[in-house]
Write a protein that holds these residues in place. Structure first.
Motif, short mmCIF file in Angstrom:
data_model
loop_
_atom_site.label_atom_id
_atom_site.label_comp_id
_atom_site.label_asym_id
_atom_site.label_seq_id
_atom_site.Cartn_x
_atom_site.Cartn_y
_atom_site.Cartn_z
N GLU A 93 -2.16 58.09 101.92
CA GLU A 93 -2.60 57.87 100.54
C GLU A 93 -4.04 58.31 100.33
OE1 GLU A 93 -0.80 54.16 98.40
OE2 GLU A 93 -1.32 53.60 100.46
N GLY A 94 -4.27 59.05 99.24
CA GLY A 94 -5.62 59.42 98.84
C GLY A 94 -6.18 60.68 99.48
N ILE A 95 -5.49 61.25 100.44
CA ILE A 95 -6.01 62.44 101.12
C ILE A 95 -5.93 63.68 100.23
CG2 ILE A 95 -5.48 64.09 102.98
CD1 ILE A 95 -5.03 61.77 104.81
N ILE A 96 -4.84 63.78 99.47
CA ILE A 96 -4.61 64.96 98.63
C ILE A 96 -4.51 64.51 97.18
CG2 ILE A 96 -3.06 66.88 98.16
CD1 ILE A 96 -2.02 66.59 101.05
N LYS A 97 -5.25 65.19 96.32
CA LYS A 97 -5.14 64.95 94.88
C LYS A 97 -4.04 65.86 94.34
CE LYS A 97 -10.04 64.09 94.75
NZ LYS A 97 -11.24 64.87 94.89
N GLU A 98 -3.27 65.36 93.40
CA GLU A 98 -2.18 66.17 92.83
C GLU A 98 -2.68 67.49 92.27
OE1 GLU A 98 0.92 64.39 90.45
OE2 GLU A 98 0.43 62.42 91.31
N THR A 99 -3.88 67.51 91.74
CA THR A 99 -4.44 68.74 91.18
C THR A 99 -4.76 69.78 92.24
OG1 THR A 99 -6.65 67.77 91.23
CG2 THR A 99 -5.41 67.56 89.16
N GLU A 100 -4.80 69.37 93.50
CA GLU A 100 -5.10 70.29 94.60
C GLU A 100 -3.86 70.91 95.24
OE1 GLU A 100 -9.07 68.47 96.59
OE2 GLU A 100 -7.22 67.32 96.91
N LEU A 101 -2.69 70.45 94.84
CA LEU A 101 -1.46 70.96 95.44
C LEU A 101 -1.26 72.44 95.10
CD1 LEU A 101 1.05 68.08 94.69
CD2 LEU A 101 0.11 68.71 96.92
N PRO A 102 -0.79 73.21 96.08
CA PRO A 102 -0.41 74.59 95.76
C PRO A 102 0.73 74.57 94.75
CG PRO A 102 -0.48 74.26 98.14
CD PRO A 102 -0.61 72.91 97.50
N GLU A 103 0.90 75.65 94.03
CA GLU A 103 1.95 75.74 93.03
C GLU A 103 3.32 75.51 93.69
OE1 GLU A 103 3.59 78.89 89.70
OE2 GLU A 103 1.70 79.29 90.72
N ASN A 104 4.14 74.71 93.05
CA ASN A 104 5.50 74.41 93.48
C ASN A 104 5.60 73.56 94.75
OD1 ASN A 104 6.68 75.82 91.29
ND2 ASN A 104 6.34 77.73 92.39
N TRP A 105 4.54 72.88 95.14
CA TRP A 105 4.58 71.96 96.29
C TRP A 105 4.68 70.54 95.76
CZ3 TRP A 105 3.39 72.27 101.74
CH2 TRP A 105 3.39 73.59 102.24
N GLY A 106 5.40 69.70 96.51
CA GLY A 106 5.48 68.28 96.20
C GLY A 106 4.55 67.49 97.11
N LEU A 107 4.32 66.24 96.73
CA LEU A 107 3.48 65.34 97.52
C LEU A 107 4.17 63.99 97.64
CD1 LEU A 107 0.79 64.50 98.88
CD2 LEU A 107 -0.06 63.94 96.58
N VAL A 108 4.30 63.53 98.87
CA VAL A 108 4.79 62.18 99.17
C VAL A 108 3.70 61.51 99.98
CG1 VAL A 108 6.54 60.82 100.34
CG2 VAL A 108 7.19 62.90 99.15
N GLU A 109 3.35 60.29 99.60
CA GLU A 109 2.28 59.59 100.30
C GLU A 109 2.81 58.48 101.20
OE1 GLU A 109 -1.70 60.08 97.76
OE2 GLU A 109 -0.29 58.64 96.90
N ALA A 110 2.04 58.21 102.24
CA ALA A 110 2.39 57.19 103.23
C ALA A 110 1.24 56.19 103.35
CB ALA A 110 2.65 57.85 104.58
N ASP A 111 1.60 54.97 103.76
CA ASP A 111 0.56 53.98 104.02
C ASP A 111 -0.08 54.25 105.39
OD1 ASP A 111 2.31 52.96 105.99
OD2 ASP A 111 2.95 51.29 104.75
N GLU A 112 -1.01 53.41 105.80
CA GLU A 112 -1.76 53.65 107.04
C GLU A 112 -0.89 53.61 108.30
OE1 GLU A 112 -1.66 49.44 105.99
OE2 GLU A 112 -2.53 51.11 104.89
N SER A 113 0.34 53.06 108.18
CA SER A 113 1.26 53.04 109.32
C SER A 113 2.16 54.27 109.34
CB SER A 113 2.12 51.78 109.28
OG SER A 113 3.06 51.86 108.24
N GLY A 114 2.06 55.11 108.30
CA GLY A 114 2.87 56.33 108.24
C GLY A 114 4.16 56.19 107.47
N LYS A 115 4.42 55.01 106.89
CA LYS A 115 5.65 54.79 106.13
C LYS A 115 5.45 55.19 104.67
CE LYS A 115 7.72 52.85 109.62
NZ LYS A 115 8.68 53.58 110.39
N MET A 116 6.50 55.78 104.09
CA MET A 116 6.41 56.25 102.70
C MET A 116 6.15 55.08 101.75
SD MET A 116 9.12 58.60 100.59
CE MET A 116 10.34 57.40 100.17
N VAL A 117 5.28 55.33 100.77
CA VAL A 117 5.01 54.32 99.75
C VAL A 117 5.66 54.73 98.45
CG1 VAL A 117 2.90 53.44 100.75
CG2 VAL A 117 2.77 55.35 99.20
#
Length: 117
Positions: A93-117
């Motif tokens: 979480e917080g490492i990548i801002k949605e505005t920084e994503l390359p075109e046509n890439w998705g973003l899924v975030e994980a908590d500090e244990s690596g599990k999807m949030v």
């Protein structure tokens, strides 16, 4: 390749499980999924999967510095030379801002244990 007792590797395995079960978008399960795929091409995927009709690449990021370095790779600047019909970042979480994503890439975030949030 990451160490098997690392957060990066744990996140790769978590992303692989999600990709296999339902896809990162929740609608596209993949029959075959590989973790830390080594190829003869320019790109080695953290996670790669196929459902037989399309392929998905997942890049796992545990630090902002790693994400910024990744953006400079040739296959990020020229997406046609990269792997995957669908491309995702799986990041803490917080490492990548949605505005920084390359075109046509998705973003899924994980908590500090690596599990999807």
């Amino acid at each position: 390749m990451s160490k098997t007792k690392s957060l990066h590797y744990d996140m790769c395995c978590e992303a692989a499980k999600i990709l296999h079960r339902s896809g990162l978008d929740g609608t596209n399960p993949h029959k075959y999924v590989a973790v830390e795929l080594i190829t003869y091409g320019r790109e080695d995927a953290d996670v790669w999967g196929t459902n037989g009709a399309s392929t998905t690449l997942v890049e796992v990021k545990t630090s902002r510095a790693d994400f910024l370095k990744d953006r400079e790779k040739q296959h990020r600047k020229d997406p046609i030379s990269g792997m995957g019909n669908f491309r995702w970042y799986y990041a803490l979480e917080g490492i990548i801002k949605e505005t920084e994503l390359p075109e046509n890439w998705g973003l899924v975030e994980a908590d500090e244990s690596g599990k999807m949030v």
